[in-house]
Design a protein around this motif. Structure first.
Motif, PDB file in Angstrom:
ATOM      1  N   HIS A  39       0.822  -1.218   0.000  1.00 26.78           N
ATOM      2  CA  HIS A  39       0.000   0.000   0.000  1.00 26.78           C
ATOM      3  C   HIS A  39       0.855   1.266   0.000  1.00 26.78           C
ATOM      4  CE1 HIS A  39       0.636  -0.831   4.263  1.00 26.78           C
ATOM      5  NE2 HIS A  39       0.346   0.429   4.529  1.00 26.78           N
ATOM      6  N   TYR A  40       2.088   1.198   0.518  1.00 29.77           N
ATOM      7  CA  TYR A  40       2.991   2.334   0.439  1.00 29.77           C
ATOM      8  C   TYR A  40       3.636   2.416  -0.943  1.00 29.77           C
ATOM      9  CZ  TYR A  40       2.808   3.020   5.513  1.00 29.77           C
ATOM     10  OH  TYR A  40       2.411   3.269   6.799  1.00 29.77           O
ATOM     11  N   ARG A  89       4.651   8.751   4.743  1.00 29.05           N
ATOM     12  CA  ARG A  89       5.209   7.609   5.480  1.00 29.05           C
ATOM     13  C   ARG A  89       6.073   6.745   4.562  1.00 29.05           C
ATOM     14  NH1 ARG A  89       7.833   5.727   9.324  1.00 29.05           N
ATOM     15  NH2 ARG A  89       7.330   3.640   9.989  1.00 29.05           N
ATOM     16  N   SER A  97      -0.815  11.201   3.694  1.00 28.32           N
ATOM     17  CA  SER A  97      -0.205  10.579   4.861  1.00 28.32           C
ATOM     18  C   SER A  97       0.581   9.330   4.463  1.00 28.32           C
ATOM     19  CB  SER A  97      -1.297  10.221   5.869  1.00 28.32           C
ATOM     20  OG  SER A  97      -0.752   9.511   6.949  1.00 28.32           O
ATOM     21  N   ARG A  98      -0.015   8.509   3.633  1.00 30.68           N
ATOM     22  CA  ARG A  98       0.635   7.279   3.193  1.00 30.68           C
ATOM     23  C   ARG A  98       1.885   7.592   2.372  1.00 30.68           C
ATOM     24  NH1 ARG A  98      -3.238   3.426   0.267  1.00 30.68           N
ATOM     25  NH2 ARG A  98      -4.345   3.760   2.207  1.00 30.68           N
TER      26      ARG A  98
END
Length: 175
Positions: A129-130, A164, A160-161
């Motif tokens: 997912h990142y 990160r 946000s993702r």
């Protein structure tokens, strides 16, 4: 732990918020928590893991659905705390204001081929997912709004993702 019926009554009383029951429950399960932490934590982390786990139990016991699940829930909380402490042990200190310059010099000192290989490995280490948001933003050059629309998620979650993911890549490259 206490006998099954005593423990179940204690758990039920703790679930409804009885402070004395919560204190008694923590006292009763502390020895089991410590034994379990000894098997799953570094020896130096056992006390911290037990203390943090018991704090989690005290705060969240009301949300426990079934008293019969208490032991497995407690052990899961301890195992997660041991893993968190283990990860923290290997975490690097955040870079200070001069850290960006140091990081740039460190990365610039690598050859293009080595940097490309390191970047490939860093991207491969990301959870899916990142990786997805990094590829969409940095390689396909989509906007945050376009990525959010494609993924069916709010733009804030995508930002946000992405932040990160980039932080994880940076940590990998500087490690």
């Amino acid at each position: 732990m206490a006998s099954g019926t005593d423990r179940t009554g204690l758990i039920h009383a703790a679930q409804i918020g009885d402070p004395a029951a919560i204190a008694s429950l923590l006292a009763v399960c502390q020895a089991d928590a410590r034994r379990y932490a000894w098997r799953h934590c570094q020896a130096s982390d056992v006390d911290d893991a037990v203390q943090e786990s018991l704090l989690v139990v005290a705060r969240k016991v009301r949300g426990l659905k079934a008293a019969a699940a208490f032991s497995s829930w407690l052990f899961t909380v301890i195992r997660r705390e041991c893993l968190r402490l283990q990860r923290a042990m290997f975490r690097h200190d955040p870079l200070d204001d001069d850290g960006d310059e140091v990081a740039e010099r460190q990365l610039a000192s690598r050859g293009d081929a080595a940097l490309r290989l390191d970047l490939t490995h860093a991207l491969e280490s990301l959870p899916a997912h990142y990786l997805e948001v990094v590829l969409l933003r940095d390689f396909e050059e989509l906007t945050i709004a376009e990525i959010a629309e494609r993924l069916g998620e709010p733009a804030g979650a995508v930002k946000s993702r992405l932040h990160r993911a980039r932080s994880l890549v940076r940590e990998y490259l500087l490690a």
